[in-house]
Design an enzyme around this catalytic site. Structure first.
Site, PDB file in Angstrom:
ATOM      1  N   ASN A   9      32.277  28.267 -41.159  1.00  0.00           N
ATOM      2  CA  ASN A   9      33.691  28.228 -41.530  1.00  0.00           C
ATOM      3  C   ASN A   9      33.752  28.081 -43.052  1.00  0.00           C
ATOM      4  O   ASN A   9      33.524  27.000 -43.574  1.00  0.00           O
ATOM      5  CB  ASN A   9      34.368  27.033 -40.834  1.00  0.00           C
ATOM      6  N   TRP A  10      34.021  29.189 -43.714  1.00  0.00           N
ATOM      7  CA  TRP A  10      34.022  29.163 -45.186  1.00  0.00           C
ATOM      8  C   TRP A  10      35.279  28.509 -45.763  1.00  0.00           C
ATOM      9  O   TRP A  10      35.370  28.311 -46.975  1.00  0.00           O
ATOM     10  CB  TRP A  10      33.911  30.593 -45.734  1.00  0.00           C
ATOM     11  N   LYS A  11      36.273  28.262 -44.914  1.00  0.00           N
ATOM     12  CA  LYS A  11      37.553  27.694 -45.370  1.00  0.00           C
ATOM     13  C   LYS A  11      38.101  28.548 -46.523  1.00  0.00           C
ATOM     14  O   LYS A  11      37.989  29.769 -46.458  1.00  0.00           O
ATOM     15  CB  LYS A  11      37.372  26.220 -45.733  1.00  0.00           C
ATOM     16  N   HIS A  96      41.990  24.389 -36.023  1.00  0.00           N
ATOM     17  CA  HIS A  96      41.143  23.552 -36.888  1.00  0.00           C
ATOM     18  C   HIS A  96      41.990  22.383 -37.401  1.00  0.00           C
ATOM     19  O   HIS A  96      43.189  22.530 -37.647  1.00  0.00           O
ATOM     20  CB  HIS A  96      40.598  24.387 -38.063  1.00  0.00           C
ATOM     21  N   GLU A 174      35.031  18.574 -32.871  1.00  0.00           N
ATOM     22  CA  GLU A 174      34.878  18.300 -34.299  1.00  0.00           C
ATOM     23  C   GLU A 174      35.683  17.055 -34.667  1.00  0.00           C
ATOM     24  O   GLU A 174      36.891  17.153 -34.970  1.00  0.00           O
ATOM     25  CB  GLU A 174      35.352  19.504 -35.118  1.00  0.00           C
ATOM     26  N   SER A 223      29.970  17.938 -40.719  1.00  0.00           N
ATOM     27  CA  SER A 223      28.815  17.576 -41.562  1.00  0.00           C
ATOM     28  C   SER A 223      27.471  18.052 -40.995  1.00  0.00           C
ATOM     29  O   SER A 223      26.462  17.358 -41.128  1.00  0.00           O
ATOM     30  CB  SER A 223      28.776  16.056 -41.798  1.00  0.00           C
ATOM     31  N   GLY A 244      30.737  23.841 -42.027  1.00  0.00           N
ATOM     32  CA  GLY A 244      31.653  24.068 -43.155  1.00  0.00           C
ATOM     33  C   GLY A 244      30.890  24.140 -44.460  1.00  0.00           C
ATOM     34  O   GLY A 244      30.295  25.166 -44.800  1.00  0.00           O
TER      35      GLY A 244
HETATM   36  P1  PGA Z   1      31.857  20.398 -42.714  1.00  0.00           P
HETATM   37  O1  PGA Z   1      33.154  21.166 -42.169  1.00  0.00           O
HETATM   38  O2  PGA Z   1      30.650  21.053 -42.103  1.00  0.00           O
HETATM   39  O3  PGA Z   1      31.924  20.566 -44.207  1.00  0.00           O
HETATM   40  O4  PGA Z   1      31.996  18.988 -42.281  1.00  0.00           O
HETATM   41  C1  PGA Z   1      33.224  21.571 -40.848  1.00  0.00           C
HETATM   42  C2  PGA Z   1      34.612  22.075 -40.558  1.00  0.00           C
HETATM   43  O5  PGA Z   1      35.598  21.482 -41.022  1.00  0.00           O
HETATM   44  O6  PGA Z   1      34.770  23.073 -39.837  1.00  0.00           O
END
Ligand code: PGA
Length: 271
Positions: A9-11, A96, A174, A223, A244
């Site tokens: 998930n590149w956001k 999300h 999540e 994480s 992420g």
């Molecule tokens: P993260 O994000 O791996 O940086 O914790 C995961 C996400 O929000 O999808």
């Protein structure tokens, strides 16, 4: 054997076109066709379109980070499942926690999006998770934040989704407090992820059937990195991970994919 999903998930990253091409190229050149591991990247919409055109020969699946529930029309700023499908996406992240928080998405709108995605044969990646770790009420009794939040989000998110479509949905556990931006990179314990997966299977079993619940794909997010990914796949028996921040480093993400490809997991089983 069951599939293991490795989802990036590149956001709202990368900020620039060149960086996007570089990141995708660096990851896709390393991804082998491994029967049981499916790598999926969810870039921002504008980069999704670019990647789909520039990298038509790829082993990586593409996902939108969200979609609207209508096919087209006067919905400024929205992107429909039809458009995602047209670009070559096969998946879409829905619900999300950042969408729930910053874009005020409710379980009801999330449910509409899940059904719209299914209607157009896009596989929903449905995210569920509690905001805070378990707490105590004023009487000192423990409050199970996970089951309260996840149970509600799951039931409402899947309302009116028929049983024959359940296997198209990837469910992500999540916990919001374990997302790297809130937790300084501290993931939840594999044991807690396993308990959550078991709770999700039990809820699915009561909503649908035991056999469908056992087959459901449940992945962990929050994480995830190359050091802890094996513990979520092996110890916790998750069917994959949603990554992420670690997915923005090509070398780190490729490491995660390699570890997952070598790993064989067993599902959390209903008792
Ligand atoms: P993260 O994000 O791996 O940086 O914790 C995961 C996400 O929000 O999808």
């Amino acid at each position: 054997m069951d599939k293991t999903y490795i989802i990036a998930n590149w956001k709202m990253n990368p900020a620039l076109l060149k960086q996007t091409e570089h990141l995708f190229e660096a990851v896709s050149s390393q991804v082998k066709n491994s029967g049981n591991t499916k790598t999926i990247v969810a870039p921002p919409f504008v980069w999704l379109s670019l990647i789909a055109h520039r990298f038509s020969e790829r082993k990586i699946g593409l996902a939108g980070q969200d979609c609207f529930w209508e096919d087209k029309g006067a919905f400024t700023g929205a992107v429909s499942p039809v458009m995602l499908k047209e670009l070559g996406a096969s998946f879409v992240i829905i619900g999300h926690s950042e969408r729930r928080k910053y874009f005020c998405e409710s379980d009801e709108t999330i449910n509409k999006k899940v059904k719209a995605a299914l209607k157009h044969r896009l596989k929903p990646i449905l995210c569920l998770g509690e905001e805070a770790r378990d707490a105590f009420d004023s009487q000192g009794r423990p409050i199970n934040e996970m089951s309260l939040a996840v149970g509600e989000q799951l039931k409402k998110g899947l309302a009116d989704v028929p049983s024959n479509r359940l296997e198209e949905i990837i469910i992500v556990y999540e916990p919001v407090w374990a997302i790297s931006t809130h937790s300084d990179g501290k993931a939840c314990l594999p044991d807690d992820a396993m308990k959550a997966a078991l709770f999700i299977r039990k809820t699915l079993s009561s909503l649908y059937s035991r056999s469908l619940a056992e087959k459901a794909a449940i992945v962990y997010g929050g994480s995830v990195n190359s050091k802890n990914v094996a513990s979520f796949l092996k110890e916790a028996g998750m069917n994959g991970v949603l990554v992420g921040s670690a997915s923005l480093s090509a070398s780190e993400f490729v490491k995660i994919i390699k570890i997952a490809s070598e790993d064989c997991h067993s599902r959390t089983v209903l008792k």
